[in-house]
Design an enzyme around this catalytic site. Structure first.
Site, PDB file in Angstrom:
ATOM      1  N   GLY A  10      95.419  87.538  48.793  1.00 40.20           N
ATOM      2  CA  GLY A  10      93.999  87.594  49.109  1.00 40.20           C
ATOM      3  C   GLY A  10      93.675  88.693  50.100  1.00 40.20           C
ATOM      4  N   ARG A  71      98.203  89.393  42.795  1.00 42.20           N
ATOM      5  CA  ARG A  71      99.224  88.352  42.878  1.00 42.20           C
ATOM      6  C   ARG A  71     100.130  88.547  41.676  1.00 42.20           C
ATOM      7  NH1 ARG A  71      94.664  85.550  45.024  1.00 42.20           N
ATOM      8  NH2 ARG A  71      95.154  84.735  47.103  1.00 42.20           N
ATOM      9  N   GLY A 101     100.177  87.054  53.000  1.00 42.15           N
ATOM     10  CA  GLY A 101     100.455  85.703  53.469  1.00 42.15           C
ATOM     11  C   GLY A 101     101.888  85.306  53.215  1.00 42.15           C
ATOM     12  N   ASP A 102     102.172  84.009  53.338  1.00 42.44           N
ATOM     13  CA  ASP A 102     103.558  83.557  53.241  1.00 42.44           C
ATOM     14  C   ASP A 102     104.148  83.769  51.853  1.00 42.44           C
ATOM     15  OD1 ASP A 102     101.933  81.634  52.147  1.00 42.44           O
ATOM     16  OD2 ASP A 102     102.720  79.963  53.322  1.00 42.44           O
ATOM     17  N   GLY A 103     103.315  83.703  50.794  1.00 40.30           N
ATOM     18  CA  GLY A 103     103.831  83.972  49.452  1.00 40.30           C
ATOM     19  C   GLY A 103     104.309  85.401  49.308  1.00 40.30           C
ATOM     20  N   THR A 125      95.333  86.630  56.411  1.00 37.55           N
ATOM     21  CA  THR A 125      94.654  85.623  55.594  1.00 37.55           C
ATOM     22  C   THR A 125      93.570  84.962  56.422  1.00 37.55           C
ATOM     23  OG1 THR A 125      94.862  83.472  54.501  1.00 37.55           O
ATOM     24  CG2 THR A 125      96.525  83.997  56.144  1.00 37.55           C
ATOM     25  N   ASP A 127      92.484  82.114  56.056  1.00 36.14           N
ATOM     26  CA  ASP A 127      92.785  80.691  56.215  1.00 36.14           C
ATOM     27  C   ASP A 127      93.453  80.381  57.555  1.00 36.14           C
ATOM     28  OD1 ASP A 127      91.842  80.543  53.659  1.00 36.14           O
ATOM     29  OD2 ASP A 127      93.784  80.179  52.714  1.00 36.14           O
ATOM     30  N   ASP A 129      96.553  80.039  58.260  1.00 37.69           N
ATOM     31  CA  ASP A 129      97.451  78.895  58.032  1.00 37.69           C
ATOM     32  C   ASP A 129      98.918  79.292  57.916  1.00 37.69           C
ATOM     33  OD1 ASP A 129      97.312  80.235  55.611  1.00 37.69           O
ATOM     34  OD2 ASP A 129      96.951  78.441  54.408  1.00 37.69           O
ATOM     35  N   ARG A 154      70.508  76.986  59.050  1.00 41.82           N
ATOM     36  CA  ARG A 154      69.864  76.077  59.998  1.00 41.82           C
ATOM     37  C   ARG A 154      68.349  76.308  60.035  1.00 41.82           C
ATOM     38  NH1 ARG A 154      71.672  72.870  63.963  1.00 41.82           N
ATOM     39  NH2 ARG A 154      73.786  73.693  63.833  1.00 41.82           N
ATOM     40  N   ARG A 162      65.892  68.973  56.106  1.00 42.22           N
ATOM     41  CA  ARG A 162      66.992  68.705  55.179  1.00 42.22           C
ATOM     42  C   ARG A 162      68.330  68.685  55.905  1.00 42.22           C
ATOM     43  NH1 ARG A 162      65.213  72.910  50.393  1.00 42.22           N
ATOM     44  NH2 ARG A 162      63.826  71.493  49.244  1.00 42.22           N
ATOM     45  N   GLY A 170      89.705  77.838  52.957  1.00 37.10           N
ATOM     46  CA  GLY A 170      90.798  77.400  53.814  1.00 37.10           C
ATOM     47  C   GLY A 170      91.883  76.628  53.097  1.00 37.10           C
ATOM     48  N   ARG A 171      91.767  76.472  51.775  1.00 39.49           N
ATOM     49  CA  ARG A 171      92.760  75.702  51.018  1.00 39.49           C
ATOM     50  C   ARG A 171      92.990  74.342  51.690  1.00 39.49           C
ATOM     51  NH1 ARG A 171      97.624  79.843  49.866  1.00 39.49           N
ATOM     52  NH2 ARG A 171      97.472  80.000  52.130  1.00 39.49           N
ATOM     53  N   GLY A 185      77.346  74.466  66.320  1.00 37.12           N
ATOM     54  CA  GLY A 185      76.580  73.276  66.653  1.00 37.12           C
ATOM     55  C   GLY A 185      76.339  72.343  65.484  1.00 37.12           C
ATOM     56  N   ARG A 243      71.371  69.475  50.564  1.00 38.62           N
ATOM     57  CA  ARG A 243      71.763  70.563  49.676  1.00 38.62           C
ATOM     58  C   ARG A 243      73.182  71.005  50.037  1.00 38.62           C
ATOM     59  NH1 ARG A 243      67.724  68.997  47.770  1.00 38.62           N
ATOM     60  NH2 ARG A 243      65.908  70.167  47.010  1.00 38.62           N
TER      61      ARG A 243
END
Length: 320
Positions: A10, A71, A101-103, A125, A127, A129, A154, A162, A170-171, A185, A243
């Protein structure tokens, strides 16, 4: 010495500043820099060229990666790794830097085991992670993209009374959702790391609605798969029209923040120092407790990233 850089998996903001720093640092150190296009697929297909300053001129402010990415399933077959190795030999490339990433790191580790090509992985990444590092390239930019989106949403949430459910990437990691909820917030946050309790949250929100609250923001990590459930909960239990906004790949793009530009340069400079001055490198550079270090790929593969306990504690009241 010839060293190549490529991006894999990614994309994220900060990759282009890293590529620019790599080329400029290499020429400063009398190293010949090479660029590999299209990630591991480009390594297999010999999409490799010697870098010129013109290749990186004006890219520092751009998101994504000018080297493009991919990939690759082929790279996990030995015959294609051999093909990639022959391509590197044809350019006399001795060492690699991979942004991914780790892959991607595991793929290069297999390559190292086969052919002894030294490499350093730079964790990249949104993510955030990857085990062993507090920070991955691209995270700050992604958080700022999310912040801007939530701030804008907001406005309309309050205008129409609403609730909005905002789904972040973030998987299986809730870092983006948690930090965004805390800093924007939000009233509700749903992440994999903290079991959610909509009943408890509902009692609190219903009391706030009685006291005059007429809109709410919930940030939900995609790995929870709960966006639709939270939307229905707002309408059926809390009494707010709701929504869903799924931010999706917008979080990967955007102009890299100052922080991502700076840390991209630091990652690359430390990686080059390691590659130049030591042998037998099959490591990733990590940023931990305010300083840079290197850890082996097996440690990353075997470990599991966890969000800092302090952040989880801060987010507890938004989740349960």
């Amino acid at each position: 010495m010839n060293i190549a850089i490529f991006t894999s998996g990614g994309d994220c903001a900060g990759m282009n500043p890293a590529i620019k720093t790599f080329v400029e640092e290499c020429y400063t150190r009398n190293i010949t820099p090479y660029l590999i296009y299209d990630g591991l697929e480009g390594l297999i297909d010999n999409n490799i060229k010697k870098a010129e300053h013109s290749d990186v001129s004006g890219i520092i402010y751009r998101g994504g990666t000018v080297l493009r990415s991919s990939r690759s399933k082929r790279f996990f077959d030995h015959e294609y790794r051999l093909q990639a190795y022959d391509n590197l030999k044809s350019h006399n490339i001795e060492k690699l830097i991979v942004l991914g990433g780790d892959g991607s790191f595991r793929a290069l580790d297999a390559f190292y085991e086969d052919f002894g090509i030294d490499f350093i992985g730079i964790p990249s990444t949104i993510d955030n992670d990857i085990y062993g590092t507090d920070y991955c390239l691209g995270v700050d930019t992604a958080l700022n993209v999310i912040r801007e989106a939530i701030d804008d949403i907001r406005d309309t949430a309050s205008s129409f009374k609403r609730a909005f459910v905002i789904e972040t990437m973030g998987r299986e990691c809730g870092y983006l959702a948690l930090v965004s909820a805390l800093t924007c917030g939000a009233e509700v946050c749903i992440i994999p790391e903290i079991p959610s309790n909509l009943h408890t949250l509902g009692e609190k929100l219903k009391n706030e609605v009685k006291e005059g609250r007429n809109y709410a923001i919930a940030v939900v990590a995609e790995g929870c798969g709960m966006s639709k459930e939270v939307e229905q909960w707002f309408e059926e239990e809390i009494g707010l029209e709701a929504r869903i906004t799924t931010l999706g790949h917008i979080q990967r793009g955007g102009n890299p923040t100052v922080y991502d530009r700076l840390i991209a340069s630091e990652f690359v400079i430390y990686a080059l120092d390691k590659l130049i001055n030591t042998a037998n490198n099959h490591h990733a550079i990590v940023y931990k407790s305010g300083s840079f270090d290197f850890i082996d790929i097996q440690t990353i593969s075997e470990g599991k990233y966890t969000i800092k306990a302090e952040l989880l504690k801060m987010g507890q009241t938004l989740c349960v």
